[in-house]
Scaffold this motif. Sequence first.
Motif, PDB file in Angstrom:
ATOM      1  N   UNK A  96       0.857  -1.193  -0.219  1.00 62.76           N
ATOM      2  CA  UNK A  96       0.036   0.029   0.012  1.00 62.76           C
ATOM      3  C   UNK A  96       0.751   1.225  -0.021  1.00 62.76           C
ATOM      4  N   UNK A  97       2.044   1.142   0.434  1.00 63.41           N
ATOM      5  CA  UNK A  97       3.016   2.379   0.388  1.00 63.41           C
ATOM      6  C   UNK A  97       3.864   2.324  -0.985  1.00 63.41           C
ATOM      7  N   UNK A  98       3.398   1.481  -1.906  1.00 59.87           N
ATOM      8  CA  UNK A  98       4.167   1.716  -3.040  1.00 59.87           C
ATOM      9  C   UNK A  98       4.195   2.952  -3.706  1.00 59.87           C
ATOM     10  N   UNK A  99       2.873   3.604  -3.654  1.00 61.57           N
ATOM     11  CA  UNK A  99       2.697   5.068  -4.527  1.00 61.57           C
ATOM     12  C   UNK A  99       3.731   6.074  -3.853  1.00 61.57           C
ATOM     13  N   UNK A 100       3.924   6.029  -2.388  1.00 57.21           N
ATOM     14  CA  UNK A 100       4.885   6.905  -1.821  1.00 57.21           C
ATOM     15  C   UNK A 100       6.454   6.507  -2.239  1.00 57.21           C
TER      16      UNK A 100
END
Length: 111
Positions: A96-100
């Motif tokens: 879920x943190x891949x966007x950051x």
Amino acid sequence: MPELLASMLAFALCYVAFALLALCQAPHRKAVDPLARAASLAGQFARLFVAATCLTAALIRLLEVQGSGLGAVLWALLVSASAYTLSLTLSWKPGWLRLLLRRSRTAGNTH
């Protein structure tokens, strides 16, 4: 209502700050994206600066809305709650943190 919105914004800022701090560490970067390269020193300093700015902005916003006493206590509680929430995210769904990670990777590439 402004108090609730300020608290939600402060929580979001703290969560993003801790996510950026976690992405400075190689094990967390690999958990988020196994193909992620090592972060450059300049990229790490940029993440640290943005994280510190987010934490400071959350504190300032809460102090403006809640006052000095309750604002500081609420900020301390939101900091610990957001750190706990991020640890759950990293252990349960780090993707879920891949966007950051993607945003910071594209922001760091100048060529």
